[in-house]
Design an enzyme around this catalytic site. Sequence first.
Site, mmCIF file in Angstrom:
data_model
loop_
_atom_site.group_PDB
_atom_site.id
_atom_site.type_symbol
_atom_site.label_atom_id
_atom_site.label_comp_id
_atom_site.label_asym_id
_atom_site.label_seq_id
_atom_site.Cartn_x
_atom_site.Cartn_y
_atom_site.Cartn_z
ATOM 1 N N ASP A 187 0.857 -1.201 0.000
ATOM 2 C CA ASP A 187 0.000 0.000 0.000
ATOM 3 C C ASP A 187 0.888 1.246 0.000
ATOM 4 O OD1 ASP A 187 -2.364 1.450 -0.043
ATOM 5 O OD2 ASP A 187 -2.616 1.419 2.128
ATOM 6 N N ASP A 204 1.722 2.437 7.866
ATOM 7 C CA ASP A 204 0.518 1.743 7.411
ATOM 8 C C ASP A 204 0.859 0.389 6.776
ATOM 9 O OD1 ASP A 204 -2.137 1.416 7.034
ATOM 10 O OD2 ASP A 204 -2.428 3.069 5.635
HETATM 11 N N1 LIG Z 1 3.487 6.256 14.051
HETATM 12 C C1 LIG Z 1 2.869 7.388 13.707
HETATM 13 N N2 LIG Z 1 3.326 8.587 14.151
HETATM 14 C C2 LIG Z 1 2.693 9.738 13.794
HETATM 15 N N3 LIG Z 1 1.608 9.785 12.989
HETATM 16 C C3 LIG Z 1 1.109 8.634 12.519
HETATM 17 C C4 LIG Z 1 1.715 7.384 12.840
HETATM 18 N N4 LIG Z 1 1.003 6.393 12.229
HETATM 19 C C5 LIG Z 1 0.014 7.007 11.563
HETATM 20 N N5 LIG Z 1 0.051 8.349 11.706
HETATM 21 C C6 LIG Z 1 -0.882 9.340 11.142
HETATM 22 O O1 LIG Z 1 -2.184 8.752 11.048
HETATM 23 C C7 LIG Z 1 -2.617 8.705 9.681
HETATM 24 C C8 LIG Z 1 -3.362 7.384 9.425
HETATM 25 O O2 LIG Z 1 -2.490 6.294 9.682
HETATM 26 P P1 LIG Z 1 -2.409 5.049 8.696
HETATM 27 O O3 LIG Z 1 -2.027 5.496 7.327
HETATM 28 O O4 LIG Z 1 -1.547 4.025 9.353
HETATM 29 O O5 LIG Z 1 -3.900 4.536 8.745
HETATM 30 P P2 LIG Z 1 -4.924 4.214 7.570
HETATM 31 O O6 LIG Z 1 -5.147 2.757 7.590
HETATM 32 O O7 LIG Z 1 -4.495 4.859 6.291
HETATM 33 O O8 LIG Z 1 -6.206 4.870 8.073
HETATM 34 P P3 LIG Z 1 -7.370 5.442 7.169
HETATM 35 O O9 LIG Z 1 -7.227 4.814 5.788
HETATM 36 O O10 LIG Z 1 -8.562 5.008 7.895
HETATM 37 O O11 LIG Z 1 -7.118 6.916 7.197
HETATM 38 C C9 LIG Z 1 -1.360 8.855 8.853
HETATM 39 O O12 LIG Z 1 -1.625 9.466 7.610
HETATM 40 C C10 LIG Z 1 -0.483 9.732 9.728
HETATM 41 O O13 LIG Z 1 -0.800 11.094 9.543
HETATM 42 MG MG LIG Z 2 -2.684 5.244 5.398
#
Ligand SMILES: Nc1ncnc2c1ncn2[C@@H]1O[C@H](COP(=O)(O)OP(=O)(O)OP(=O)(O)O)[C@@H](O)[C@H]1O
Ligand SMILES: [Mg+2]
Length: 249
Positions: A187, A204
């Site tokens: 992804d 992610d």
């Molecule tokens: N370890 C981290 N530290 C800081 N910010 C984070 C971290 N992990 C995720 N984020 C923030 O949270 C957001 C969403 O996280 P992630 O991409 O893992 O989830 P997702 O599965 O894409 O969620 P969704 O699709 O529901 O938005 C990221 O774009 C980022 O801004």
């Molecule tokens: Mg994401």
Amino acid sequence: MDYDQFEEKFVMSEKKTKKDREWKKIYQSVFDHYTIGNLFKAFLKANLEGLIHIISLGKEANVFRAVTRNGEERAIKVYRVETSDFKHMYDYIEGDPRFPNVNKKKRKLIEAWCQKEFKNLSLAKKAGVSCPKPYAFSGNVLVMQYIGDKEPAPLIKDINLDDPEKAARLVVGDMRKMYKANLVHSDLSEFNLLYWKKKPWLIDFAQGVSLGHPKAMEFLERDARNISRYFSKLGVNITKEDVLKAVTK
Ligand SMILES: Nc1ncnc2c1ncn2[C@@H]1O[C@H](COP(=O)(O)OP(=O)(O)OP(=O)(O)O)[C@@H](O)[C@H]1O
Ligand SMILES: [Mg+2]
């Protein structure tokens, strides 16, 4: 434990401000009983003291900033149980040799999904990839390293990169490290790259599959296409084939 008890103990907001009343509404809407139980277990496992604030409210997951009893910051990813698209999850778990007996029940699938993100992050971190270090998981809750300083790190697409070529090189290098560790992110794009400490950080990881997955090479090609497309737009001369060659050579 119900929401009020959880809030009393772990939500570290200054009470009674308008903003906090808004937060409370959001927290209550995203924390059902099942999630609060898992948060509580994850808090114990990862020695957490409290939740500080929301970083991101998404379709699949909500991400919060938290702090440990030692004052270190953490990011907590909470998978939504009700609204997440779990049919799509199944495609990325079925076929991964690490998950031979995936249960199709929604909660069980989300738990496997969260566990998969934890495992993928552990593998990638061990392989030297710039990604959050995972600390613990429980059910639909994952605790990992917080990427950022006062503010959470921005997505790479939301900033002006000084040196896009170097950033591209680093991302491709990380894809290669993952590949050598038997893992494909699946992804990868500018939507799952943060920028912090002068380098890109991959996030992610739940979609990530091992190379034994029948579609692993298809997912790798898609990651390569996304990375080539994004960095080409910024003037870097890099084709999908260049990425694939560098990752698999
Ligand atoms: N370890 C981290 N530290 C800081 N910010 C984070 C971290 N992990 C995720 N984020 C923030 O949270 C957001 C969403 O996280 P992630 O991409 O893992 O989830 P997702 O599965 O894409 O969620 P969704 O699709 O529901 O938005 C990221 O774009 C980022 O801004
Ligand atoms: Mg994401």
